[in-house]
Design a protein around this motif. Sequence first.
Motif, PDB file in Angstrom:
ATOM      1  N   GLN A 124      55.869   0.011 105.815  1.00  0.00           N
ATOM      2  CA  GLN A 124      54.767   0.835 106.313  1.00  0.00           C
ATOM      3  C   GLN A 124      53.882   1.308 105.164  1.00  0.00           C
ATOM      4  OE1 GLN A 124      57.345   3.621 108.349  1.00  0.00           O
ATOM      5  NE2 GLN A 124      56.529   2.981 110.349  1.00  0.00           N
ATOM      6  N   THR A 125      54.501   1.711 104.065  1.00  0.00           N
ATOM      7  CA  THR A 125      53.731   2.137 102.896  1.00  0.00           C
ATOM      8  C   THR A 125      52.909   0.983 102.351  1.00  0.00           C
ATOM      9  OG1 THR A 125      55.407   3.796 102.346  1.00  0.00           O
ATOM     10  CG2 THR A 125      53.874   3.173 100.590  1.00  0.00           C
ATOM     11  N   ARG A 126      53.512  -0.203 102.294  1.00  0.00           N
ATOM     12  CA  ARG A 126      52.795  -1.393 101.803  1.00  0.00           C
ATOM     13  C   ARG A 126      51.579  -1.698 102.695  1.00  0.00           C
ATOM     14  NH1 ARG A 126      56.918  -4.557  99.884  1.00  0.00           N
ATOM     15  NH2 ARG A 126      57.603  -4.887 102.004  1.00  0.00           N
ATOM     16  N   ASP A 127      51.749  -1.573 104.009  1.00  0.00           N
ATOM     17  CA  ASP A 127      50.633  -1.794 104.928  1.00  0.00           C
ATOM     18  C   ASP A 127      49.517  -0.769 104.703  1.00  0.00           C
ATOM     19  OD1 ASP A 127      51.978  -3.936 106.038  1.00  0.00           O
ATOM     20  OD2 ASP A 127      52.660  -2.817 107.810  1.00  0.00           O
ATOM     21  N   ARG A 128      49.901   0.484 104.515  1.00  0.00           N
ATOM     22  CA  ARG A 128      48.902   1.533 104.244  1.00  0.00           C
ATOM     23  C   ARG A 128      48.194   1.286 102.914  1.00  0.00           C
ATOM     24  NH1 ARG A 128      50.906   7.235 104.368  1.00  0.00           N
ATOM     25  NH2 ARG A 128      48.685   7.669 104.349  1.00  0.00           N
ATOM     26  N   LEU A 129      48.949   0.838 101.900  1.00  0.00           N
ATOM     27  CA  LEU A 129      48.356   0.523 100.604  1.00  0.00           C
ATOM     28  C   LEU A 129      47.328  -0.605 100.737  1.00  0.00           C
ATOM     29  CD1 LEU A 129      51.540   0.723  98.398  1.00  0.00           C
ATOM     30  CD2 LEU A 129      49.456   2.049  98.022  1.00  0.00           C
ATOM     31  N   ALA A 130      47.662  -1.624 101.515  1.00  0.00           N
ATOM     32  CA  ALA A 130      46.725  -2.736 101.719  1.00  0.00           C
ATOM     33  C   ALA A 130      45.421  -2.228 102.326  1.00  0.00           C
ATOM     34  CB  ALA A 130      47.355  -3.803 102.611  1.00  0.00           C
ATOM     35  N   LYS A 131      45.520  -1.327 103.289  1.00  0.00           N
ATOM     36  CA  LYS A 131      44.314  -0.782 103.925  1.00  0.00           C
ATOM     37  C   LYS A 131      43.468   0.016 102.936  1.00  0.00           C
ATOM     38  CE  LYS A 131      46.206  -0.636 108.554  1.00  0.00           C
ATOM     39  NZ  LYS A 131      46.808   0.177 109.595  1.00  0.00           N
ATOM     40  N   GLU A 138      53.758  -5.019  95.885  1.00  0.00           N
ATOM     41  CA  GLU A 138      55.212  -4.862  95.854  1.00  0.00           C
ATOM     42  C   GLU A 138      55.528  -3.421  95.524  1.00  0.00           C
ATOM     43  OE1 GLU A 138      56.944  -7.535  93.035  1.00  0.00           O
ATOM     44  OE2 GLU A 138      55.824  -9.250  93.810  1.00  0.00           O
ATOM     45  N   LEU A 139      56.412  -2.839  96.274  1.00  0.00           N
ATOM     46  CA  LEU A 139      56.845  -1.469  96.048  1.00  0.00           C
ATOM     47  C   LEU A 139      58.365  -1.475  96.001  1.00  0.00           C
ATOM     48  CD1 LEU A 139      55.957   1.492  95.803  1.00  0.00           C
ATOM     49  CD2 LEU A 139      56.085   1.644  98.285  1.00  0.00           C
ATOM     50  N   SER A 140      58.912  -1.001  94.888  1.00  0.00           N
ATOM     51  CA  SER A 140      60.363  -0.979  94.750  1.00  0.00           C
ATOM     52  C   SER A 140      60.807   0.333  94.122  1.00  0.00           C
ATOM     53  CB  SER A 140      60.836  -2.160  93.894  1.00  0.00           C
ATOM     54  OG  SER A 140      60.239  -2.108  92.618  1.00  0.00           O
ATOM     55  N   ASN A 141      62.068   0.653  94.313  1.00  0.00           N
ATOM     56  CA  ASN A 141      62.641   1.858  93.735  1.00  0.00           C
ATOM     57  C   ASN A 141      63.236   1.546  92.374  1.00  0.00           C
ATOM     58  OD1 ASN A 141      62.078   3.597  95.932  1.00  0.00           O
ATOM     59  ND2 ASN A 141      63.786   2.700  97.051  1.00  0.00           N
ATOM     60  N   ALA A 142      63.033   2.474  91.437  1.00  0.00           N
ATOM     61  CA  ALA A 142      63.606   2.356  90.099  1.00  0.00           C
ATOM     62  C   ALA A 142      64.110   3.740  89.710  1.00  0.00           C
ATOM     63  CB  ALA A 142      62.571   1.854  89.097  1.00  0.00           C
ATOM     64  N   GLY A 143      65.326   4.039  90.118  1.00  0.00           N
ATOM     65  CA  GLY A 143      65.853   5.382  89.885  1.00  0.00           C
ATOM     66  C   GLY A 143      65.130   6.397  90.749  1.00  0.00           C
ATOM     67  N   ARG A 144      64.646   7.476  90.127  1.00  0.00           N
ATOM     68  CA  ARG A 144      63.914   8.504  90.878  1.00  0.00           C
ATOM     69  C   ARG A 144      62.443   8.160  91.052  1.00  0.00           C
ATOM     70  NH1 ARG A 144      65.539  13.857  87.906  1.00  0.00           N
ATOM     71  NH2 ARG A 144      66.355  12.482  86.320  1.00  0.00           N
ATOM     72  N   ASP A 153      46.763   9.984 100.118  1.00  0.00           N
ATOM     73  CA  ASP A 153      48.142  10.483 100.134  1.00  0.00           C
ATOM     74  C   ASP A 153      49.130   9.347 100.397  1.00  0.00           C
ATOM     75  OD1 ASP A 153      47.620   9.900 102.773  1.00  0.00           O
ATOM     76  OD2 ASP A 153      48.511  11.746 103.551  1.00  0.00           O
ATOM     77  N   VAL A 154      48.683   8.123 100.249  1.00  0.00           N
ATOM     78  CA  VAL A 154      49.486   6.969 100.635  1.00  0.00           C
ATOM     79  C   VAL A 154      50.794   6.858  99.854  1.00  0.00           C
ATOM     80  CG1 VAL A 154      48.339   5.300  99.105  1.00  0.00           C
ATOM     81  CG2 VAL A 154      49.380   4.517 101.223  1.00  0.00           C
ATOM     82  N   MET A 155      50.833   7.308  98.606  1.00  0.00           N
ATOM     83  CA  MET A 155      52.056   7.227  97.816  1.00  0.00           C
ATOM     84  C   MET A 155      52.901   8.495  97.907  1.00  0.00           C
ATOM     85  SD  MET A 155      52.337   4.213  96.589  1.00  0.00           S
ATOM     86  CE  MET A 155      53.576   4.387  95.311  1.00  0.00           C
ATOM     87  N   GLY A 156      52.425   9.506  98.586  1.00  0.00           N
ATOM     88  CA  GLY A 156      53.194  10.730  98.737  1.00  0.00           C
ATOM     89  C   GLY A 156      53.356  11.471  97.420  1.00  0.00           C
ATOM     90  N   GLN A 157      54.378  12.302  97.330  1.00  0.00           N
ATOM     91  CA  GLN A 157      54.589  13.149  96.158  1.00  0.00           C
ATOM     92  C   GLN A 157      55.581  12.573  95.146  1.00  0.00           C
ATOM     93  OE1 GLN A 157      52.738  15.909  95.575  1.00  0.00           O
ATOM     94  NE2 GLN A 157      51.642  15.172  97.375  1.00  0.00           N
ATOM     95  N   GLN A 158      56.324  11.549  95.541  1.00  0.00           N
ATOM     96  CA  GLN A 158      57.322  10.971  94.632  1.00  0.00           C
ATOM     97  C   GLN A 158      56.616  10.223  93.498  1.00  0.00           C
ATOM     98  OE1 GLN A 158      60.049   8.330  96.572  1.00  0.00           O
ATOM     99  NE2 GLN A 158      61.277   8.005  94.751  1.00  0.00           N
ATOM    100  N   PRO A 159      57.069  10.411  92.245  1.00  0.00           N
ATOM    101  CA  PRO A 159      56.437   9.730  91.107  1.00  0.00           C
ATOM    102  C   PRO A 159      56.525   8.213  91.235  1.00  0.00           C
ATOM    103  CG  PRO A 159      58.058  11.345  90.350  1.00  0.00           C
ATOM    104  CD  PRO A 159      58.193  11.244  91.835  1.00  0.00           C
TER     105      PRO A 159
END
Length: 155
Positions: A5-12, A29-35, A69-75
């Motif tokens: 869903q985040t990837r779709d919002r980013l594309a828009k 591409e969106l992936s988690n790397a620790g925090r 606000d598509v990426m939210g508050q997480q770094p």
Amino acid sequence: MSIEQTRDRLAKVLEAPMADFGLDVEAIELSNAGRRRVLRVAVDQDGGVTLDDIAEATVEVSRLLDESDVMGQQPYLLEVTSPGTDRPLTLPRHWRRNQGRLVKVTDHDGQSVTGRILRSDDDTTTLDVDGTEQTLAYGDVAKARVQVELNRKES
């Protein structure tokens, strides 16, 4: 919100502004790397992208993400790049941009052919396969990738 869903919002958020720069968004591409999360945005254009193109796109993508606000508050860590040679050829523009390169193509029956892209249009591509022209409809292609040639002799 899921990664998809985040990837779709980013594309828009990114596709139209990048098009204004003359760039196509080829992958997000969106992936988690620790925090943190890692956001990779691959952009391309006819004739390829330069380091200056990547730098300008990075500034613009960063600005767009800061304003939304598509990426939210997480770094997150932002990486803007060009697609690698291992990117599958899935759209007519991918074939056009790789004219002259050697590709391995597999059809839906699992049959493979390797040839050099001679020309491409919106529906087909024509390869030089051992000196013989072979035209393929994109709809018949299950998988296609550029083959890396380390010692190619220019003809």
